[in-house]
Design a protein around this motif. Structure first.
Motif, PDB file in Angstrom:
ATOM      1  N   LYS A  66      66.901  61.354  25.277  1.00  0.00           N
ATOM      2  CA  LYS A  66      67.092  61.865  23.914  1.00  0.00           C
ATOM      3  C   LYS A  66      66.060  61.306  22.940  1.00  0.00           C
ATOM      4  O   LYS A  66      65.583  60.184  23.088  1.00  0.00           O
ATOM      5  CB  LYS A  66      68.492  61.490  23.412  1.00  0.00           C
ATOM      6  N   GLN A  99      68.282  72.410  20.956  1.00  0.00           N
ATOM      7  CA  GLN A  99      67.457  71.365  20.353  1.00  0.00           C
ATOM      8  C   GLN A  99      68.323  70.260  19.752  1.00  0.00           C
ATOM      9  O   GLN A  99      67.991  69.086  19.824  1.00  0.00           O
ATOM     10  CB  GLN A  99      66.561  71.972  19.269  1.00  0.00           C
ATOM     11  N   LEU A 102      69.286  67.367  21.830  1.00  0.00           N
ATOM     12  CA  LEU A 102      68.198  66.460  22.210  1.00  0.00           C
ATOM     13  C   LEU A 102      68.072  65.286  21.247  1.00  0.00           C
ATOM     14  O   LEU A 102      67.344  64.335  21.511  1.00  0.00           O
ATOM     15  CB  LEU A 102      66.860  67.217  22.228  1.00  0.00           C
ATOM     16  N   LEU A 199      60.334  69.886  18.847  1.00  0.00           N
ATOM     17  CA  LEU A 199      61.213  69.854  20.022  1.00  0.00           C
ATOM     18  C   LEU A 199      61.066  71.095  20.901  1.00  0.00           C
ATOM     19  O   LEU A 199      61.782  71.253  21.883  1.00  0.00           O
ATOM     20  CB  LEU A 199      62.671  69.664  19.598  1.00  0.00           C
TER      21      LEU A 199
END
Ligand code: NI
Length: 200
Positions: A66, A99, A102, A199
């Motif tokens: 992450k 996204q 993440l 991202l």
């Protein structure tokens, strides 16, 4: 040249302006929000061993794969920290689910004396359901501050003291390296747009 009343007014006006802005820069509660100089940013790394708001010991490696969005502050902060954390929440809300998962949002206290596990447990859910609040011993917090090159200085005595602190939001890569620094003046849409692009 003789000094006419008009000249004197201009001089007084200039002095008044200098005093006014000088006072403004001295008394404002938070330090300037300039971008981190590149030389400094190059040395920023996510390195810490702290305790989260559920009482669990964590390190920068506790969220494998992450990105971390990290903000340093303190729960007694009247305005700057709530603004920064609300902005982070708004920016993350603009991301699509793929996204969003993440990114791990993280709040690290610069006031471990008052911000214990219980104080953080009450504070972080006000902003995001998955915001992690981190505290630790004074030495652990100092070490975390050092790894992010964070400035924080306690001001005043008694129980209602303030902590002046830098107000950057750090985007850290999964490997603990610095991906980006957002200044306090970055807007939520701008932060969201940057994250969405980064991202991809
Ligand atoms: Ni603050």
């Amino acid at each position: 040249m003789t000094l006419r009343p008009a000249h004197i007014s201009w001089i007084l006006c200039t002095i008044a302006l200098v005093v006014f802005f000088g006072a403004f820069f001295i008394v404002r509660p938070h330090p300037p929000h300039e971008p981190v100089p590149t030389a400094v940013a190059g040395h920023v790394r996510a390195e810490f061993t702290l305790t989260d708001h559920l009482g669990k010991s964590v390190t920068a490696a506790s969220w494998p794969g992450k990105y971390m969005l990290v903000y340093f502050g303190f729960t007694h902060c009247p305005d700057v920290c709530p603004l920064g954390l609300n902005k982070m929440a708004e920016a993350l809300d603009t991301l699509d689910t793929a996204q969003r998962v993440l990114v791990q949002p993280v709040f690290i206290t610069v006031d471990p004396e008052r911000d214990d596990v219980a104080a953080l447990a009450e504070y972080v859910p006000l902003f995001m359901p998955d915001l992690v609040g981190l505290t630790g011993t004074a030495a652990q917090i100092d070490s975390a501050k050092k790894s992010f090159r964070v400035y924080a200085q306690r001001e005043g005595d008694g129980p209602d003291y303030m902590v002046n602190h830098s107000a950057f939001t750090y985007l850290m890569g999964p490997d603990g390296s610095l991906a980006h620094v957002f200044s306090h003046d970055t807007t939520a849409p701008d932060m969201g747009a940057f994250l969405a692009k980064y991202l991809k």
